[in-house]
Write a protein that holds these residues in place. Sequence first.
Motif, PDB file in Angstrom:
ATOM      1  N   ASN A 129     -31.001  -3.861  29.114  1.00 16.98           N
ATOM      2  CA  ASN A 129     -32.359  -3.356  29.262  1.00 16.98           C
ATOM      3  C   ASN A 129     -32.827  -3.726  30.662  1.00 16.98           C
ATOM      4  O   ASN A 129     -32.948  -4.911  30.991  1.00 16.98           O
ATOM      5  CB  ASN A 129     -33.264  -3.996  28.200  1.00 16.98           C
ATOM      6  CG  ASN A 129     -34.703  -3.523  28.285  1.00 16.98           C
ATOM      7  OD1 ASN A 129     -35.083  -2.801  29.198  1.00 16.98           O
ATOM      8  ND2 ASN A 129     -35.508  -3.939  27.320  1.00 16.98           N
ATOM      9  N   SER A 131     -35.739  -2.856  31.987  1.00 20.74           N
ATOM     10  CA  SER A 131     -37.193  -2.762  32.117  1.00 20.74           C
ATOM     11  C   SER A 131     -37.862  -4.131  32.229  1.00 20.74           C
ATOM     12  O   SER A 131     -39.034  -4.221  32.596  1.00 20.74           O
ATOM     13  CB  SER A 131     -37.791  -1.990  30.939  1.00 20.74           C
ATOM     14  OG  SER A 131     -37.588  -2.688  29.732  1.00 20.74           O
ATOM     15  N   VAL A 163     -28.646  -7.058  25.860  1.00 21.10           N
ATOM     16  CA  VAL A 163     -29.355  -6.824  24.604  1.00 21.10           C
ATOM     17  C   VAL A 163     -28.704  -7.547  23.423  1.00 21.10           C
ATOM     18  O   VAL A 163     -29.364  -7.862  22.435  1.00 21.10           O
ATOM     19  CB  VAL A 163     -29.437  -5.298  24.345  1.00 21.10           C
ATOM     20  CG1 VAL A 163     -29.983  -4.999  22.964  1.00 21.10           C
ATOM     21  CG2 VAL A 163     -30.291  -4.637  25.414  1.00 21.10           C
ATOM     22  N   ASP A 208     -27.129   1.257  29.798  1.00 19.12           N
ATOM     23  CA  ASP A 208     -28.582   1.119  29.880  1.00 19.12           C
ATOM     24  C   ASP A 208     -29.243   1.759  28.662  1.00 19.12           C
ATOM     25  O   ASP A 208     -29.101   2.959  28.422  1.00 19.12           O
ATOM     26  CB  ASP A 208     -29.087   1.775  31.166  1.00 19.12           C
ATOM     27  CG  ASP A 208     -30.536   1.426  31.468  1.00 19.12           C
ATOM     28  OD1 ASP A 208     -31.212   0.859  30.591  1.00 19.12           O
ATOM     29  OD2 ASP A 208     -30.986   1.724  32.586  1.00 19.12           O
ATOM     30  N   SER A 210     -32.644   1.076  28.137  1.00 23.60           N
ATOM     31  CA  SER A 210     -34.042   0.711  28.408  1.00 23.60           C
ATOM     32  C   SER A 210     -35.037   1.675  27.779  1.00 23.60           C
ATOM     33  O   SER A 210     -36.195   1.302  27.518  1.00 23.60           O
ATOM     34  CB  SER A 210     -34.282   0.657  29.915  1.00 23.60           C
ATOM     35  OG  SER A 210     -33.384  -0.231  30.538  1.00 23.60           O
TER      36      SER A 210
END
Length: 230
Positions: A129, A131, A163, A208, A210
């Motif tokens: 992630n 973000s 994650v 990814d 995100s």
Amino acid sequence: MTTQVVILAAGMGSRLGRSLPKPLTELADGRTIMQQQFDNIHHAFGKNVKVTIVVGYKLDHIIEAFPEASFVYNEQYDQTNTSKSLMRALNASQPGGVLWMNGDVVFDPAVLDRAAAMMARDQSFVTVNTSKVSDEEVKYTTSAEGYIQELSKTVKGGLGEAVGINYVSRDDKANLLRQLARVDDQDYFERGIELAIEQDRMLVEPVDISDLYAVEVDFAEDLERANLFV
């Protein structure tokens, strides 16, 4: 080749302050964290997927809740971390790649749809992630070629957070296993990945996610956040 999935659920999860193993924590929709994971796994891979759960703390509760699964026992669950739980699971696995996840992650079903495309290529990966980058989370950097380079809680200048949903390919599994056996008992499995990258030139892609939700439930506020999605 049958899809192999491992859920790491041996730990005591004491930070959440519940009496049952953390994966059995109930979510707002009535499912437990682990049931949400099973539903996502079946959504992506069908009902015949082979799921192995690494158990330890109060293992009877998990075995009773998911009798259809296979189980690997980490008898040192109170003295070791996820590196040794994953090592036990990979040692017990059949030939071929293995997808694994921490047993406390509540995540979007679409995460495994994205993962399945990488698994079809038999490419080792770590879901990330980008973000947010919190100090207490496992962070990562990449090489010039775009593969994972560093992977730990102490990474400086991290590009994002891991994650807790990952895959090791058939060809990389032996190297990862060897490194997991070498790391300290209290190391997370990410340390084994990092050493395999450094010493065995294992290529691990960041995937990814995100734009999707994935919440690792360590504290009560994490559970509140996860409940906003389910």
